[in-house]
Design an enzyme around this catalytic site. Sequence first.
Site, PDB file in Angstrom:
ATOM      1  N   CYS A   1      15.653 -22.362 -28.169  1.00  8.43           N
ATOM      2  CA  CYS A   1      15.986 -22.339 -29.590  1.00  8.43           C
ATOM      3  C   CYS A   1      17.429 -21.916 -29.764  1.00  8.43           C
ATOM      4  CB  CYS A   1      15.054 -21.337 -30.278  1.00  8.43           C
ATOM      5  SG  CYS A   1      15.315 -21.193 -32.013  1.00  8.43           S
TER       6      CYS A   1
ATOM      7  N   SER B   1       6.062 -14.646  -9.172  1.00  6.69           N
ATOM      8  CA  SER B   1       7.121 -13.800  -9.733  1.00  6.69           C
ATOM      9  C   SER B   1       6.510 -12.478 -10.190  1.00  6.69           C
ATOM     10  CB  SER B   1       7.744 -14.525 -10.928  1.00  6.69           C
ATOM     11  OG  SER B   1       8.730 -13.728 -11.510  1.00  6.69           O
TER      12      SER B   1
ATOM     13  N   HIS C   1       7.774 -10.164 -12.298  1.00 10.99           N
ATOM     14  CA  HIS C   1       7.984  -9.660 -13.664  1.00 10.99           C
ATOM     15  C   HIS C   1       7.102 -10.327 -14.710  1.00 10.99           C
ATOM     16  CE1 HIS C   1      10.649 -12.842 -15.552  1.00 10.99           C
ATOM     17  NE2 HIS C   1      10.809 -13.172 -14.282  1.00 10.99           N
TER      18      HIS C   1
HETATM   19  N1  PLP Z   1       7.923 -20.914 -13.209  1.00  9.82           N
HETATM   20  C1  PLP Z   1       7.303 -20.543 -14.339  1.00  9.82           C
HETATM   21  C2  PLP Z   1       6.034 -21.240 -14.738  1.00  9.82           C
HETATM   22  C3  PLP Z   1       7.819 -19.529 -15.120  1.00  9.82           C
HETATM   23  O1  PLP Z   1       7.195 -19.164 -16.247  1.00  9.82           O
HETATM   24  C4  PLP Z   1       9.026 -18.902 -14.701  1.00  9.82           C
HETATM   25  C5  PLP Z   1       9.652 -17.884 -15.560  1.00  9.82           C
HETATM   26  O2  PLP Z   1       9.937 -18.106 -16.730  1.00  9.82           O
HETATM   27  C6  PLP Z   1       9.625 -19.298 -13.511  1.00  9.82           C
HETATM   28  C7  PLP Z   1       9.040 -20.313 -12.800  1.00  9.82           C
HETATM   29  C8  PLP Z   1      10.882 -18.625 -13.007  1.00  9.82           C
HETATM   30  O3  PLP Z   1      10.549 -17.317 -12.564  1.00  9.82           O
HETATM   31  P1  PLP Z   1      11.616 -16.198 -12.239  1.00  9.82           P
HETATM   32  O4  PLP Z   1      12.078 -15.637 -13.507  1.00  9.82           O
HETATM   33  O5  PLP Z   1      10.882 -15.179 -11.403  1.00  9.82           O
HETATM   34  O6  PLP Z   1      12.712 -16.819 -11.428  1.00  9.82           O
END
Ligand code: PLP
Length: 733
Positions: free
Chosen positions: A336, A209, A211
């Site tokens: 939360c 990902s 971001h």
């Molecule tokens: N997997 C993990 C370990 C993550 O931290 C996240 C995001 O919080 C995701 C998957 C999902 O990613 P995305 O926001 O790019 O869909």
Amino acid sequence: MEIYLDANATSPVLPAAAAAAEQAMRELYANPSSSHAAGLKAKALLCGVRELAARLLGVGEGSLMFTSGATEGIQTAVLSALCAIRARRARGEATGTLLLYGATEHKAVSESLAHWNALLGTGLELRALPVDRNGLHRLDILRELAPQAAMLCTMAANNETGVISDIAAIEAVLTQTGSGALWMVDSVQALGKLHIDLAATRIDYAPFSGHKLYAPKGVGMLYVRAGSPYTALMAGGGQEGGLRAGTENMAGIAALGAVLGALADGRTFRTRAELEGFRERIAQALRMALPGIVFNPPFAHALPTTLNFSVPGFSSKELLDLFDASGVRVSAGSACSAAKAAPSYVLEAMDLPQWRCQAAVRMSFGPLADSAFIDAACARIARCGEALRSTCLVPSGCAPAGAEGVIQFNVDGACTWVVLDAASKSCVIIDPQAALGERIGAYLRCQSFRVQALVATSASHERAAFEAFVAGELAGGASADPLGWPADSERVVLGDGSSAACVALGQQVLARLTHADGSASYLLGARSGAALPADAVRFAFTGAAALPGGLDAALPLPQLRAAVQRVASLIERDTVLCGARDDDGSFCTTAGTEGQGNSLLAELLALQPRLARAVPLPFDGSLLLEASGLDAFFAAHPNALLIDVREPFEFAADQIPAWRGHVPHNVPLSRLAGQLGHWLHGERVPLVFFCRTGNRSGKAAACLHRLGYPNVRNVVGGLALGDHGPAALALAA
Ligand code: PLP
């Protein structure tokens, strides 16, 4: 300056990435599938970023496609694996029957497995692979289950705890057991923080990902090993070599390219050793600020950029509010809700004590952090510690003045009330709960208060367990009766001429009423001579009888009727009724308010005509006040009070300056009922409540409105909205 320590949730955008996105939008806006020159330029950018990523991740012969983010990559991987498993089974080939996933996986993984398994009718069994106390996968159990697994999902690093999986050991188990499982490794938190060389492993799918590493939201990547099964999630125009249809997010891909470029240059991001040094500095600042802090996963097994901790006596919501007030943005270790933090399933899977699972806080920073940023973060953390010490919430040796009045503590809806008299340095605790013992005990010691009585309204309370926490402060507790009432108390004459035992608290007395069922109520007010007339009773601690809006149906009715009638005959219309429970955040009630409803309480109170409100008080207009309307409101009501309802430690960490001469008063929700004893009996000046988000101040305004207070307002949006909300308060100072 804001200290952003929530990088595992998302990161800010690298300036070079923002510039690359802007350039892509301005200059390379053509469709990369177009065959004209402009399209070819866009395509060159696309291919360049893919090549760079493929090199950095060691993709080898595998493929790498751009996606909208990791959630899409996870869907695609799961869909691909399940379609292949279904096809194999249709051909009569043996596959495992388990969809095995690490117990600490992100919900995107377990939910996708459940979703596609149901949708495709694959009928496989979802099974969580346990982790040990360090958060590492149980390889012994994997060894048992791997031969039965059709698919295995194990993340590279955990988003809540930063725990780094032993991917090499997992691979060894798969190989040794001859498992045919397709293997997905969610690599979201590993990008930029761990060495990745995908083609050198047997990993079939690896989603990423953008971001989480300084690219904007809406861009990600999915690696698929050469020869691993693949089914497109999106069909259409054949983009991404037919793997993923839809015109590519060129701005996002350009930005991701800039981040990957920074990763490749080796100069932009800090080394692991530097990041470990940063973590130690933050950990040290936290240890100083929050005595008793426990770090949940051991640092040795975790990314150096993630700290997950719990502090005895503090909920994650309280710590989040404290950090937020100090301008430090962190998150709970778990989902939360405003009322109650759900325990973290990740920490529960690690089998940590429940209080740690419930009260966890996560601090995370990115590999772009520098030493100056860490210094600033540590300084803010120290400020949080000072705020806690100055409000007596952690031991400080100081004795600040000003503790006075009635404080309400609430644990899962059950209330403990503390009545403090500053002049005599004495207090009474009503309906003590053991869970609050440590905090209340420390607070009273810090303030040098004596506990005159530790009493309960019914036998069900945890008085005995609580007593140990205030043993040194308790005056003559040994001779107390079963509800805690001291044996050698004085007596006072009540409004109906009867006499009751009482405890003196400076000018005030707390009188006890015992009821036929063995329960008790307590009346608090200023005594005149030897009397406590009804119109002097400011508070009544009535146990179950004072539930706002109704009575506790579990109590025997005739006895309850008698108890309520007795209390009603000894109080006045605006006496603040403080109950043993507050499940919906009503805080307290008054006889005047309850007398207007249809409840049994209303019926009983109606027997006392003097308690009815003669004319319902008018509510003039909406409770909501936009920040832009503050000027006009204060111009129309120059005597209005501005009330900050955040907790004292938040107020201490972040005092909002006076606004047009109106100095904010701090009346936290825990003090609202106490303050009502004054507001309802005073001039009833207009009140303007605010807090961080408008949520708590909304509750305060709703409470006063319900009790018939004539002019209350809640500032919409709270301080969190910055320039768009009542931070106008701060800005206008
Ligand atoms: N997997 C993990 C370990 C993550 O931290 C996240 C995001 O919080 C995701 C998957 C999902 O990613 P995305 O926001 O790019 O869909």
